[in-house]
Write an enzyme that holds these catalytic residues in place. Sequence first.
Site, PDB file in Angstrom:
ATOM      1  CE  LYS A 149      21.134 -42.049 -70.594  1.00  0.00           C
ATOM      2  NZ  LYS A 149      21.586 -43.291 -69.843  1.00  0.00           N
ATOM      3  CE  LYS A 190      20.438 -35.622 -60.307  1.00  0.00           C
ATOM      4  NZ  LYS A 190      20.097 -36.286 -61.571  1.00  0.00           N
ATOM      5  CD  GLU A 229      26.295 -41.639 -60.782  1.00  0.00           C
ATOM      6  OE1 GLU A 229      25.905 -40.292 -60.278  1.00  0.00           O
ATOM      7  OE2 GLU A 229      26.509 -41.840 -61.801  1.00  0.00           O
ATOM      8  CD  GLU A 234      23.904 -29.900 -60.923  1.00  0.00           C
ATOM      9  OE1 GLU A 234      23.000 -30.341 -61.538  1.00  0.00           O
ATOM     10  OE2 GLU A 234      24.140 -30.599 -59.661  1.00  0.00           O
ATOM     11  N   GLY A 284      25.223 -42.560 -68.118  1.00  0.00           N
ATOM     12  CA  GLY A 284      26.213 -41.555 -68.080  1.00  0.00           C
ATOM     13  C   GLY A 284      27.880 -41.774 -67.986  1.00  0.00           C
ATOM     14  NE  ARG A 285      27.285 -45.760 -62.818  1.00  0.00           N
ATOM     15  CZ  ARG A 285      26.372 -45.415 -62.539  1.00  0.00           C
ATOM     16  NH1 ARG A 285      25.602 -44.481 -62.789  1.00  0.00           N
ATOM     17  NH2 ARG A 285      25.135 -46.555 -62.480  1.00  0.00           N
ATOM     18  CG  HIS A 301      56.758 -35.875 -51.443  1.00  0.00           C
ATOM     19  ND1 HIS A 301      57.801 -35.964 -50.675  1.00  0.00           N
ATOM     20  CD2 HIS A 301      56.894 -36.407 -52.622  1.00  0.00           C
ATOM     21  CE1 HIS A 301      58.773 -36.424 -51.590  1.00  0.00           C
ATOM     22  NE2 HIS A 301      58.253 -36.795 -52.698  1.00  0.00           N
TER      23      HIS A 301
HETATM   24  O1  F6P Z   1      24.384 -37.496 -61.132  1.00  0.00           O
HETATM   25  C1  F6P Z   1      23.637 -38.241 -61.587  1.00  0.00           C
HETATM   26  C2  F6P Z   1      23.445 -38.371 -62.975  1.00  0.00           C
HETATM   27  O2  F6P Z   1      22.576 -38.887 -63.640  1.00  0.00           O
HETATM   28  C3  F6P Z   1      24.904 -39.023 -63.492  1.00  0.00           C
HETATM   29  O3  F6P Z   1      24.816 -40.588 -63.634  1.00  0.00           O
HETATM   30  C4  F6P Z   1      24.996 -38.475 -64.672  1.00  0.00           C
HETATM   31  O4  F6P Z   1      26.484 -38.711 -65.402  1.00  0.00           O
HETATM   32  C5  F6P Z   1      25.027 -36.954 -64.600  1.00  0.00           C
HETATM   33  O5  F6P Z   1      23.963 -36.983 -63.505  1.00  0.00           O
HETATM   34  C6  F6P Z   1      24.565 -36.026 -65.741  1.00  0.00           C
HETATM   35  O6  F6P Z   1      23.417 -36.180 -66.418  1.00  0.00           O
HETATM   36  P1  F6P Z   1      22.798 -35.798 -67.646  1.00  0.00           P
HETATM   37  O7  F6P Z   1      24.127 -36.270 -68.613  1.00  0.00           O
HETATM   38  O8  F6P Z   1      21.671 -36.360 -67.936  1.00  0.00           O
HETATM   39  O9  F6P Z   1      23.089 -34.413 -67.485  1.00  0.00           O
END
Ligand code: F6P
Length: 552
Positions: A218, A517, A366, A224, A280-281, A397
């Site tokens: 987003k 972060k 979240e 990452e 995002g979620r 199990h």
């Molecule tokens: O972990 C926090 C967060 O902002 C989530 O809400 C989101 O889904 C994720 O990081 C990834 O963010 P982006 O889509 O901006 O890379």
Amino acid sequence: MATSATPGYTPKAEPLAKRKAWLDLQNHYQEVRPQHLKKLFAEDPQRGERMTAEAVGIFLDYSKNRITDRTVQLLIQLAEESGLRSNIDAMFRGEKINFTEKRAVLHVALRAPRGTSILVDGQNVVADVHAVLDKMTEFSNRVRSGAWKGHSGKRIRNIVNIGIGGSDLGPVMAYEALKHYRERDLTFRFVSNVDGTDLAEAARDLDAAETLFIVSSKTFTTLETMTNAHSARAWSVAALGGDEQSVAKHFVAVSTNAAEVTKFGIDTANMFGFWDWVGGRYSMDSAIGLSTMLAIGPDHFRSMLHGFREMDEHFHTAPFAQNLPVLMGLLGIWYTDFFGAQTVAVLPYEQYLKRFPAYLQQLTMESNGKQVTFDGSKVNYATGPIYWGEPGTSGQHSFYQLIHQGTRLIPCDFIAFAQPLNPLGRHHDMLIANVFAQTEALAFGKTPEQVKDEGTPDWLVPHRVFQGNRPSNTILATRLTPEILGKLVALYEHSVFTQGAIWQINSFDQWGVELGKVLAQRIIPEVESRTEPSLGHDSSTNNLIRRYRKLK
Ligand code: F6P
């Protein structure tokens, strides 16, 4: 600390602990707590038929919960006193209910029918949604048909989605859930972790000439995702003869941030947009679902959206007593705030839903892992429980022992389908028999007398007793289809909303992920530095950094 005026927000309800229904529920809890489900069922033979709700092809049996009719009445009253109805309307109208980020919360617009209108800042966002869907459709058709060629003229056979959090969990979950419907000639991989192993293993056996990366973020700034995207680009360009032009054929982006996408080297013609009013979620049905559309095709994707929409309409319009997300949300509140339950187990008896609990973890935790109310004051009640789970019967199990005989109360959501997607001999009947057996065992248990009557020696009896009285919901649908998946996801989305509205928390921000972060950005140069850095952390963190530097 409460602030007198939160900009843009006017509280619509009494503080939770002062609402009449809340106080009544506290008293009512004292009456219900000692009652056993066995007794509740014995005294009310119709309970198993009455305490059910069915809508849009999803049947919910909530009779095996530690509730009476009065509990449901009071919980509904609580929802009403909490202004749930007006909160729902505010979300659907596009009001900026995510007030800490000054954003509308409009995942429901992602599945609104073409031609309808939802305004954000005076602009109809539904038209934008359909323009992106059309672009995704066209692109998916080109890739799936082989018309989209890689840099060396080969067709694309591998798709790698790079993203994390909502830009990964939804795509992975949907891919796994809808594998039955997918294009089998395409290989899909999902890379999220900054641990290089994730990308290395995903790319190891892929031919770069046939591989398309979808960089899903987003913000297009997430550490990452951007680290993985840069490494993937280096791998791809190197394998394609070092020609930077190849990026245009092997990388597309899903983002709200056109400037960063361009900076990365992806032409915005190959960017699929979404908007800041999609959390995002809550984004798996936006362009973040591009990998899903590539896997199952545009028609199935649209039928998933249709499923979402049907549940949205149900949530928006059904009376609370028949409203599936409202009922589930309220039951969650009952266990979290009155029984003190810490967790909810989600147990899908459908192997394709193996990533559904992991997906729900972000959606629920979240969203509702918050401790201040709308006006900034600290809550004096528990909020979002821990969600976890694994598919049945495998989990039986493993951790079910604790659910049956441990000291904790763990409300469970069992999810099952009447028809298998892979009919195989007696497998499906056995699978479903296990769902019914588990909920029965959890609710009714086994008394010492029953254990003794089986000839168990006295000393062994206590070990073999099942207390029972352990609550569960059973969610039953005919068959796992794209449409039903949309409905299931929307069911949980809206049950999270219901809870957030009652707890008076903002379910749509996630400030709690920020601090880690920021600190990581400070530590990265310290662990990378060629010379000994001067460290200003606490003694534990300083020591760990020094030890890592020595060992690496
Ligand atoms: O972990 C926090 C967060 O902002 C989530 O809400 C989101 O889904 C994720 O990081 C990834 O963010 P982006 O889509 O901006 O890379």
